[in-house]
Scaffold this motif. Sequence first.
Motif: not given
Length: 307
Positions: A179-183, A283-295
């Motif tokens: 659940a902690a991984k949910l956006w 082509r690949a990209a990513f955003r976010g980290a532990v405790g820092k979900p992206p907007t």
Amino acid sequence: MSSLGDIIHTFPAVTDLRRALPDAALDWVVEEAYLPLARLHPGVTRVLPVALRRWRSELAVPRAWREMGSFRRGLREAAYDAILDTQGLLKSAALACLARGPVHGFGRGTAREPLAVRFYDFTYEFVPSDHKVERYRTVAARALGYSPRALDYGISAPPRPAAAPLSPYCVLLHSTARAAKLWRDADWIELGRHLASRGLACVLPWGDEAERLRAERLAAAIPRAAVPARMPLAEACGLIGHAQLVVGLDTGLMHLAAALRVPVVGIFCDSEPLDAHPLGTGRAAFRGAVGKPPTAHEVIAALEELS
């Protein structure tokens, strides 16, 4: 054995091994639910299904004990030149030791469960910045004495499923086992509306009842979004493989998109992308980290990187 993502991250090691040793026999032990996935790679000689999840709940059932005995006999049919444990867990290390041959795995500083190291004959250490794909490739290469070449997952997309839209579409992988991984729903909706404005139909697959309810809730707020019927794993792989774009949480299917060279953006809310960001030749990209979900704005900016 318990991670769809680990299977995908191991595909390049299978390709490397098959290139270096074209006549080798390669057997692969996977949890029974992941059989269709492991069979995607033509370099695998034999897939041995293990059912630890099911067997634990059926210890009073004679059939389960017969299946366990059959699995053990199948695992010990041949003597292996090398046995590779690329998961680094106690259960995977213990099963590796049931087979006949030297066992190779991670060192104490790299294995997910350090006690697993006691089961290995040879160990290899990696730094935190080494991607999982490269760790698994290196363990196999060192164990069997060859040098990996260019990255290649070695798989092709399964057929396009009937549930896939005929028009250009993207897949939103909105669910995960933790659940902690949910956006946030609001961010999914903002992203979905942006994609719809760009002419893409959003498809939201699901695996259980809670995921279905979330998919329907999100789809109701996104123009032209679709929630298909629950798909077997092989069909879900086909859905992803024929998409114009995949945006997903840190899940195995997100990494499958990278393996199939489908443009992909990974969203990390409670895991570090350092060693597990989407990696492939597309082509690949990513955003976010532990405790820092992206907007949603940050993910939309990542989409611009892909184009």
